[in-house]
Write a protein that holds these residues in place. Structure first.
Motif, PDB file in Angstrom:
ATOM      1  N   ASN A   1       8.017   5.386  -1.165  1.00  0.00           N
ATOM      2  CA  ASN A   1       6.540   5.986  -0.725  1.00  0.00           C
ATOM      3  C   ASN A   1       5.974   6.978  -2.041  1.00  0.00           C
ATOM      4  OD1 ASN A   1       4.400   7.482   0.479  1.00  0.00           O
ATOM      5  ND2 ASN A   1       5.325   6.588   2.329  1.00  0.00           N
ATOM      6  N   VAL A   2       4.799   6.765  -2.059  1.00  0.00           N
ATOM      7  CA  VAL A   2       4.046   7.456  -3.222  1.00  0.00           C
ATOM      8  C   VAL A   2       4.053   8.782  -2.970  1.00  0.00           C
ATOM      9  CG1 VAL A   2       1.531   7.895  -4.263  1.00  0.00           C
ATOM     10  CG2 VAL A   2       2.417   5.404  -3.777  1.00  0.00           C
ATOM     11  N   THR A   3       4.028   9.401  -1.829  1.00  0.00           N
ATOM     12  CA  THR A   3       4.131  10.783  -1.875  1.00  0.00           C
ATOM     13  C   THR A   3       5.605  11.459  -1.987  1.00  0.00           C
ATOM     14  OG1 THR A   3       4.902  10.340   0.523  1.00  0.00           O
ATOM     15  CG2 THR A   3       2.447  11.074   0.353  1.00  0.00           C
ATOM     16  N   VAL A   4       6.510  10.557  -1.811  1.00  0.00           N
ATOM     17  CA  VAL A   4       7.777  10.946  -2.551  1.00  0.00           C
ATOM     18  C   VAL A   4       7.913  11.025  -4.003  1.00  0.00           C
ATOM     19  CG1 VAL A   4      10.241  10.240  -2.610  1.00  0.00           C
ATOM     20  CG2 VAL A   4       9.057   9.819  -0.352  1.00  0.00           C
ATOM     21  N   LEU A   5       7.247   9.974  -4.411  1.00  0.00           N
ATOM     22  CA  LEU A   5       7.074   9.923  -6.078  1.00  0.00           C
ATOM     23  C   LEU A   5       6.233  11.252  -6.421  1.00  0.00           C
ATOM     24  CD1 LEU A   5       6.954   8.253  -8.833  1.00  0.00           C
ATOM     25  CD2 LEU A   5       4.794   7.653  -8.301  1.00  0.00           C
TER      26      LEU A   5
ATOM     27  N   ALA B   1       2.554   2.786  -9.543  1.00  0.00           N
ATOM     28  CA  ALA B   1       2.511   3.210  -8.194  1.00  0.00           C
ATOM     29  C   ALA B   1       0.901   2.715  -7.558  1.00  0.00           C
ATOM     30  CB  ALA B   1       2.533   4.794  -7.978  1.00  0.00           C
ATOM     31  N   ASN B   2       1.078   2.183  -6.448  1.00  0.00           N
ATOM     32  CA  ASN B   2      -0.087   1.742  -5.838  1.00  0.00           C
ATOM     33  C   ASN B   2      -0.655   2.827  -4.641  1.00  0.00           C
ATOM     34  OD1 ASN B   2      -2.263   0.279  -4.553  1.00  0.00           O
ATOM     35  ND2 ASN B   2      -0.616  -1.006  -3.486  1.00  0.00           N
ATOM     36  N   PRO B   3      -1.664   3.444  -5.114  1.00  0.00           N
ATOM     37  CA  PRO B   3      -1.968   4.519  -3.981  1.00  0.00           C
ATOM     38  C   PRO B   3      -2.919   4.174  -2.980  1.00  0.00           C
ATOM     39  CG  PRO B   3      -3.078   4.851  -6.271  1.00  0.00           C
ATOM     40  CD  PRO B   3      -2.069   3.707  -6.161  1.00  0.00           C
ATOM     41  N   SER B   4      -3.585   2.834  -3.179  1.00  0.00           N
ATOM     42  CA  SER B   4      -4.649   2.409  -2.560  1.00  0.00           C
ATOM     43  C   SER B   4      -3.913   1.949  -1.230  1.00  0.00           C
ATOM     44  CB  SER B   4      -5.221   1.208  -3.235  1.00  0.00           C
ATOM     45  OG  SER B   4      -4.342   0.124  -3.153  1.00  0.00           O
TER      46      SER B   4
ATOM     47  N   PRO C   1       0.886  -1.206  -0.240  1.00  0.00           N
ATOM     48  CA  PRO C   1       0.022   0.352  -0.030  1.00  0.00           C
ATOM     49  C   PRO C   1       0.925   1.407   0.142  1.00  0.00           C
ATOM     50  CG  PRO C   1      -0.732  -1.573   1.481  1.00  0.00           C
ATOM     51  CD  PRO C   1       0.535  -2.099   0.973  1.00  0.00           C
ATOM     52  N   GLU C   2       0.335   2.181  -0.724  1.00  0.00           N
ATOM     53  CA  GLU C   2       1.015   3.494  -0.930  1.00  0.00           C
ATOM     54  C   GLU C   2       2.552   3.383  -1.335  1.00  0.00           C
ATOM     55  OE1 GLU C   2      -0.045   5.642   2.484  1.00  0.00           O
ATOM     56  OE2 GLU C   2      -2.142   5.962   1.890  1.00  0.00           O
ATOM     57  N   GLN C   3       3.029   2.541  -2.078  1.00  0.00           N
ATOM     58  CA  GLN C   3       4.220   2.468  -2.356  1.00  0.00           C
ATOM     59  C   GLN C   3       4.393   2.256  -3.784  1.00  0.00           C
ATOM     60  OE1 GLN C   3       7.379   1.080   0.033  1.00  0.00           O
ATOM     61  NE2 GLN C   3       5.809   2.468   0.817  1.00  0.00           N
ATOM     62  N   TYR C   4       5.528   2.289  -4.565  1.00  0.00           N
ATOM     63  CA  TYR C   4       5.661   2.471  -5.998  1.00  0.00           C
ATOM     64  C   TYR C   4       6.891   1.653  -6.312  1.00  0.00           C
ATOM     65  CZ  TYR C   4       9.394   5.986  -6.351  1.00  0.00           C
ATOM     66  OH  TYR C   4      10.582   6.850  -6.045  1.00  0.00           O
TER      67      TYR C   4
END
Lengths: 240, 271
Positions: free
Chosen positions: A144-148, A186-189, A43-46
């Motif tokens: 982390n998706v936020t970093v992306l 990216a997996n935002p879920s 979750p929330e990783q890419y």
């Protein structure tokens, strides 16, 4: 009559160029060297896939299938830009003399740059910053998706393809320059998603989508001007 | 009647002679298809953007396409002008109320101007379709590379052949000499490099760069992209201003050849 003849010759030259583009378009392209990757994204990783050099005659075909909605990007940077970022990273983390870090800077330049820009004061974890789901959860800061998202906001120029989120993707891309291109999923879920990704290298004489319209346009102009010339000849003959 | 109309008359006549249907169309087709077939991006993978742009344009100005272009120019200048002199058409053209130099200008505008326009126009259009980013970002490199390749062998041979054709008053022999000179240029290029490596002196490369400014451009860009062992890398690496000087010298030689041709045509040519 001379002007008509001049226009006709311009038309036949346009027709010849259009036919050449059509021949280039008709030369079949070949998709080779498939690169497959199948892995879960937490979750929330890419994750990133295959950083390779592509050119206007050497594009890529990507297909992604996921068990849930994901975001897919194709990011591209020139070798010069990439080298500058590698230098920046080496200067940013001078204490990390591990040879592993050098390898990661080489292969994961963009994710590490995004991490460095998102957390400039944060040192790199001592362990290898492996992509999501390949290491303990504590490594996730880098992936982390936020970093992306922050990284993509800072460097929107490197986004080559940014489709709406979904679970099935397929796309062919020929860059307009020689670029190092990588795929990002990216997996935002909040659930883990299984992702299958395949990237193929496509070799072509020219990017088909970029030459077909000029080919059609030039052939139409050529035929149009030739018809005008033929009609004017017929008209002249009927008068005299 | 002003001077414009007879000038246009001669220009139109030259166009008709140089580019009979479908000669222009065949060359346009070959230039357009060749731009895509011979474009090679692989040479620039590990290099800086400018070196890559140079490498790409150089592949387009390499042997097959440049030879086709040179054949078109030689055919027009040697065979076209030579036929006019041989068949007595030039006498008719001299009856127009125009100075001789204007007649030659109209002839060359068709033989050279249109050919150069066709070659460069189609190649740049092809590059725009193929790699617009390279064309936009490194436009000065693309321009310089084309300028160097058009200067020599194309314009240099055209100038030499103009003089030969005027002197011999026959196009066939001049055309053969032109083709031989084209291939001789390729051999001399390799020879000069060998001499430079053999003697350790860059003098031969510098002399050759005056005649063929592209060799200076090549040495400059290849050194820029790599620091290793490459053409001229060990014995001679010109600065950018030197490259511009060599390019200027190359065009000066071309200009001198054409000026001599004009003077000969204006004052010495007897028909």
């Amino acid at each position: 009559m001379r002007w008509i003849t001049l226009l006709w010759r311009i038309g036949t030259v346009a027709l010849a160029i259009g036919l050449a583009l059509l021949v280039a378009w008709l030369i079949p392209s070949s998709a080779e060297y498939p690169y497959r990757m199948s892995r879960p994204i937490e979750p929330e990783q890419y994750m990133t896939g295959g950083l390779e050099v592509y050119s206007p005659q050497n594009g890529l075909q990507i297909s992604v299938e996921a068990t849930d909605n994901v975001r897919v990007y194709l990011l591209g940077a020139s070798s010069v830009e990439l080298d500058n970022w590698k230098t920046l990273l080496r200067e940013a983390y001078p204490d990390s003399e591990s040879p592993d870090l050098e390898i990661f800077i080489e292969f994961y330049t963009v994710p590490l740059l995004f991490f460095h820009e998102a957390y400039p004061e944060q040192p790199l974890p001592d362990f290898l910053p492996l992509p999501a789901s390949h290491g303990p959860q504590s490594q996730s800061m880098v992936w982390n998706v936020t970093v992306l998202d922050k990284g993509l906001q800072t460097h929107p120029e490197i986004i080559l393809w940014d489709p709406p989120s979904g679970s099935v993707f397929s796309h062919e891309l020929f860059p307009e320059d020689v670029l190092n291109i990588m795929a990002v999923v990216a997996n935002p879920s909040s659930n883990t998603v299984e992702v299958d990704m395949e990237i193929k290298e496509v070799l072509a004489v020219a990017p088909k989508d970029r030459i077909i319209f000029p080919a059609q346009l030039l052939i139409s102009i050529g035929i149009g001007l030739t018809i005008v010339w033929l009609f004017s000849r017929k008209f002249r003959k009927s008068i005299f | 009647m002003g001077k414009g109309r007879p000038f246009l008359e001669i220009f139109t006549y030259a166009l008709d002679e140089d580019y009979r249907f479908p000669i222009l169309e065949i060359f346009a087709f070959l230039f357009a298809l060749g731009t895509f077939v011979f474009a090679d991006f692989a040479g620039g993978y590990d290099r800086t953007g400018e070196t890559m742009a140079y490498s790409l344009v150089s592949t387009l100005c390499g042997f097959p396409l440049m030879f086709i272009f040179v054949v078109l120019i030689l055919k027009n200048v040697a065979y076209g002008l030579g036929s006019d002199l041989d068949r007595g058409v030039m006498q008719t053209l001299f009856s127009y109320p125009l100075k001789r130099r204007h007649i030659l200008t109209a002839r060359l505008l068709s033989s050279l101007g249109i050919a150069v326009l066709l070659f460069l126009g189609i190649q740049i259009f092809g590059l725009f379709l193929l790699a617009p980013d390279i064309l936009a970002t490194y436009s000065s490199t693309v321009f310089l590379t084309y300028a160097a390749h058009v200067c020599s062998p194309a314009l240099l041979l055209a100038g030499l052949l103009l003089l030969l054709t005027l002197r011999l008053k026959r196009g066939g022999l001049a055309l053969i000499i032109g083709v031989v000179l084209f291939f001789a240029g390729l051999i001399v290029s390799g020879l000069m490099t060998s001499i430079a490596y053999g003697t350790g002196s860059d003098l031969s490369l510098k002399i050759w760069a005056v005649i063929n400014p592209n060799s200076a451009l090549q040495a400059y860009y290849y050194h820029m992209g790599t620091s290793g062992f490459l053409f001229g890398g060990e014995t001679w690496v010109p600065s950018f201003s030197e490259v511009l000087l060599y390019l200027g010298a190359g065009y000066l030689i071309v200009a001198v050849l054409f000026i001599v041709g004009y003077i000969y045509f204006d004052r010495r040519l007897e028909i």
